[in-house]
Scaffold this motif. Sequence first.
Motif, PDB file in Angstrom:
ATOM      1  N   LYS A  61       0.877  -1.171   0.000  1.00  0.00           N
ATOM      2  CA  LYS A  61       0.000   0.000   0.000  1.00  0.00           C
ATOM      3  C   LYS A  61       0.913   1.220   0.000  1.00  0.00           C
ATOM      4  O   LYS A  61       1.740   1.377   0.905  1.00  0.00           O
ATOM      5  CB  LYS A  61      -0.885   0.012   1.247  1.00  0.00           C
ATOM      6  N   VAL A  62       0.748   2.072  -1.013  1.00  0.00           N
ATOM      7  CA  VAL A  62       1.713   3.138  -1.277  1.00  0.00           C
ATOM      8  C   VAL A  62       1.068   4.517  -1.167  1.00  0.00           C
ATOM      9  O   VAL A  62      -0.075   4.714  -1.578  1.00  0.00           O
ATOM     10  CB  VAL A  62       2.313   2.951  -2.699  1.00  0.00           C
ATOM     11  N   LEU A  63       1.821   5.470  -0.615  1.00  0.00           N
ATOM     12  CA  LEU A  63       1.417   6.872  -0.591  1.00  0.00           C
ATOM     13  C   LEU A  63       2.509   7.704  -1.247  1.00  0.00           C
ATOM     14  O   LEU A  63       3.683   7.589  -0.898  1.00  0.00           O
ATOM     15  CB  LEU A  63       1.223   7.357   0.851  1.00  0.00           C
ATOM     16  N   ASP A  64       2.119   8.543  -2.207  1.00  0.00           N
ATOM     17  CA  ASP A  64       3.020   9.549  -2.763  1.00  0.00           C
ATOM     18  C   ASP A  64       2.455  10.894  -2.339  1.00  0.00           C
ATOM     19  O   ASP A  64       1.445  11.358  -2.870  1.00  0.00           O
ATOM     20  CB  ASP A  64       3.088   9.421  -4.295  1.00  0.00           C
ATOM     21  N   ALA A  65       3.083  11.512  -1.340  1.00  0.00           N
ATOM     22  CA  ALA A  65       2.484  12.671  -0.676  1.00  0.00           C
ATOM     23  C   ALA A  65       2.657  13.982  -1.441  1.00  0.00           C
ATOM     24  O   ALA A  65       1.924  14.939  -1.207  1.00  0.00           O
ATOM     25  CB  ALA A  65       3.056  12.818   0.731  1.00  0.00           C
ATOM     26  N   PHE A  66       3.635  14.045  -2.340  1.00  0.00           N
ATOM     27  CA  PHE A  66       3.863  15.234  -3.177  1.00  0.00           C
ATOM     28  C   PHE A  66       4.048  14.729  -4.601  1.00  0.00           C
ATOM     29  O   PHE A  66       5.137  14.771  -5.157  1.00  0.00           O
ATOM     30  CB  PHE A  66       5.102  16.005  -2.704  1.00  0.00           C
ATOM     31  N   ALA A  67       2.970  14.233  -5.198  1.00  0.00           N
ATOM     32  CA  ALA A  67       3.078  13.396  -6.393  1.00  0.00           C
ATOM     33  C   ALA A  67       3.639  14.114  -7.616  1.00  0.00           C
ATOM     34  O   ALA A  67       4.357  13.503  -8.415  1.00  0.00           O
ATOM     35  CB  ALA A  67       1.712  12.795  -6.725  1.00  0.00           C
ATOM     36  N   GLY A  68       3.316  15.398  -7.813  1.00  0.00           N
ATOM     37  CA  GLY A  68       3.845  16.103  -8.975  1.00  0.00           C
ATOM     38  C   GLY A  68       3.486  15.393 -10.275  1.00  0.00           C
ATOM     39  O   GLY A  68       2.317  15.165 -10.576  1.00  0.00           O
ATOM     40  N   SER A  69       4.493  15.006 -11.036  1.00  0.00           N
ATOM     41  CA  SER A  69       4.274  14.303 -12.310  1.00  0.00           C
ATOM     42  C   SER A  69       3.723  12.892 -12.101  1.00  0.00           C
ATOM     43  O   SER A  69       3.180  12.295 -13.019  1.00  0.00           O
ATOM     44  CB  SER A  69       5.586  14.215 -13.084  1.00  0.00           C
ATOM     45  N   GLY A  70       3.893  12.352 -10.885  1.00  0.00           N
ATOM     46  CA  GLY A  70       3.427  10.995 -10.599  1.00  0.00           C
ATOM     47  C   GLY A  70       4.412   9.908 -10.979  1.00  0.00           C
ATOM     48  O   GLY A  70       4.068   8.732 -10.974  1.00  0.00           O
ATOM     49  N   TYR A 119      -3.798  16.749   4.781  1.00  0.00           N
ATOM     50  CA  TYR A 119      -4.297  15.376   4.659  1.00  0.00           C
ATOM     51  C   TYR A 119      -3.780  14.506   5.805  1.00  0.00           C
ATOM     52  O   TYR A 119      -4.543  13.748   6.418  1.00  0.00           O
ATOM     53  CB  TYR A 119      -3.843  14.798   3.309  1.00  0.00           C
ATOM     54  N   LEU A 120      -2.497  14.629   6.105  1.00  0.00           N
ATOM     55  CA  LEU A 120      -1.873  13.754   7.104  1.00  0.00           C
ATOM     56  C   LEU A 120      -2.209  14.153   8.540  1.00  0.00           C
ATOM     57  O   LEU A 120      -1.945  13.391   9.467  1.00  0.00           O
ATOM     58  CB  LEU A 120      -0.355  13.722   6.903  1.00  0.00           C
ATOM     59  N   GLN A 121      -2.794  15.329   8.737  1.00  0.00           N
ATOM     60  CA  GLN A 121      -3.229  15.716  10.082  1.00  0.00           C
ATOM     61  C   GLN A 121      -4.485  14.948  10.503  1.00  0.00           C
ATOM     62  O   GLN A 121      -4.805  14.886  11.686  1.00  0.00           O
ATOM     63  CB  GLN A 121      -3.487  17.229  10.133  1.00  0.00           C
ATOM     64  N   ASN A 122      -5.169  14.358   9.542  1.00  0.00           N
ATOM     65  CA  ASN A 122      -6.362  13.566   9.858  1.00  0.00           C
ATOM     66  C   ASN A 122      -5.963  12.233  10.490  1.00  0.00           C
ATOM     67  O   ASN A 122      -4.835  11.771  10.307  1.00  0.00           O
ATOM     68  CB  ASN A 122      -7.161  13.292   8.576  1.00  0.00           C
ATOM     69  N   PRO A 123      -6.887  11.599  11.211  1.00  0.00           N
ATOM     70  CA  PRO A 123      -6.600  10.248  11.709  1.00  0.00           C
ATOM     71  C   PRO A 123      -6.364   9.306  10.525  1.00  0.00           C
ATOM     72  O   PRO A 123      -7.030   9.409   9.499  1.00  0.00           O
ATOM     73  CB  PRO A 123      -7.884   9.866  12.463  1.00  0.00           C
ATOM     74  N   ALA A 124      -5.409   8.417  10.666  1.00  0.00           N
ATOM     75  CA  ALA A 124      -5.048   7.508   9.573  1.00  0.00           C
ATOM     76  C   ALA A 124      -6.220   6.615   9.186  1.00  0.00           C
ATOM     77  O   ALA A 124      -6.914   6.073  10.049  1.00  0.00           O
ATOM     78  CB  ALA A 124      -3.858   6.659   9.978  1.00  0.00           C
ATOM     79  N   THR A 125      -6.435   6.489   7.883  1.00  0.00           N
ATOM     80  CA  THR A 125      -7.477   5.592   7.370  1.00  0.00           C
ATOM     81  C   THR A 125      -6.880   4.290   6.864  1.00  0.00           C
ATOM     82  O   THR A 125      -7.590   3.327   6.616  1.00  0.00           O
ATOM     83  CB  THR A 125      -8.236   6.271   6.212  1.00  0.00           C
ATOM     84  N   THR A 126      -5.568   4.263   6.697  1.00  0.00           N
ATOM     85  CA  THR A 126      -4.865   3.046   6.290  1.00  0.00           C
ATOM     86  C   THR A 126      -3.435   3.156   6.771  1.00  0.00           C
ATOM     87  O   THR A 126      -2.953   4.257   7.051  1.00  0.00           O
ATOM     88  CB  THR A 126      -4.915   2.858   4.756  1.00  0.00           C
ATOM     89  N   ALA A 127      -2.767   2.025   6.884  1.00  0.00           N
ATOM     90  CA  ALA A 127      -1.349   2.029   7.250  1.00  0.00           C
ATOM     91  C   ALA A 127      -0.549   1.701   5.988  1.00  0.00           C
ATOM     92  O   ALA A 127      -0.679   0.617   5.428  1.00  0.00           O
ATOM     93  CB  ALA A 127      -1.069   1.005   8.342  1.00  0.00           C
ATOM     94  N   PHE A 128       0.249   2.662   5.524  1.00  0.00           N
ATOM     95  CA  PHE A 128       0.999   2.488   4.277  1.00  0.00           C
ATOM     96  C   PHE A 128       2.286   1.701   4.499  1.00  0.00           C
ATOM     97  O   PHE A 128       2.977   1.880   5.499  1.00  0.00           O
ATOM     98  CB  PHE A 128       1.315   3.848   3.660  1.00  0.00           C
ATOM     99  N   ASP A 129       2.594   0.844   3.530  1.00  0.00           N
ATOM    100  CA  ASP A 129       3.836   0.061   3.559  1.00  0.00           C
ATOM    101  C   ASP A 129       5.000   0.832   2.948  1.00  0.00           C
ATOM    102  O   ASP A 129       6.158   0.525   3.202  1.00  0.00           O
ATOM    103  CB  ASP A 129       3.668  -1.238   2.754  1.00  0.00           C
TER     104      ASP A 129
END
Length: 197
Positions: A61-70, A119-129
């Motif tokens: 499970k992946v998070l790209d927090a500043f995705a830009g071009s992706g 976004y990250l100030q919210n309670p976590a909805t998933t735990a990213f790997d």
Amino acid sequence: MASPSAKPNKAHGGQGQLRIIGGEWRSRRLSFPDGPGLRPTPDRVRETLFNWLAPYVAGAKVLDAFAGSGALYLEALSRGATTAVALDSNPVAIASLKQNLETLRCANGQVLQSDALRYLQNPATTAFDMVFLDPPFHQNLLVETCALLEERQWLAEGAWIYTESETPPSSLQLPSNWRLHREKKAGQVYYALWQRG
């Protein structure tokens, strides 16, 4: 993606190109809009990073927090990430990334127009790997983002965190339970892989 040594942008409305290096969409070329901060992580840096991460991407499970071009986000999906969330506050970048997911017929990627810190100030909805952090430089975003990932429990046990920064990784004062796994420098950019303990 931010880079202090980025070449001047082309005229507003121009297109850049990124190439997916490995996995299901290997060698696919995708467009993204030229604009401030929209510079994909260079191919050789991505190749090095994904060599480091090779055993861990499939099923992650992946998070790209500043995705830009992706570029990092799409590379992870191409290599078998189960789900991936991309965040960016730039509406043009978000629209382009959504279009690229449609082009690739990818249904397990989520793209959100959102400021990463908010976004990250919210309670976590998933735990990213796996988390990719390539924030705009000289805005002191990296340390605060890392603190929120840890404090708000967004990370799985043993999660991998990739950072790009304008200063050496050892000077960043990231969470004390993160272990620096690998680090390199490309031009003016330091890039590093951390593992959460």
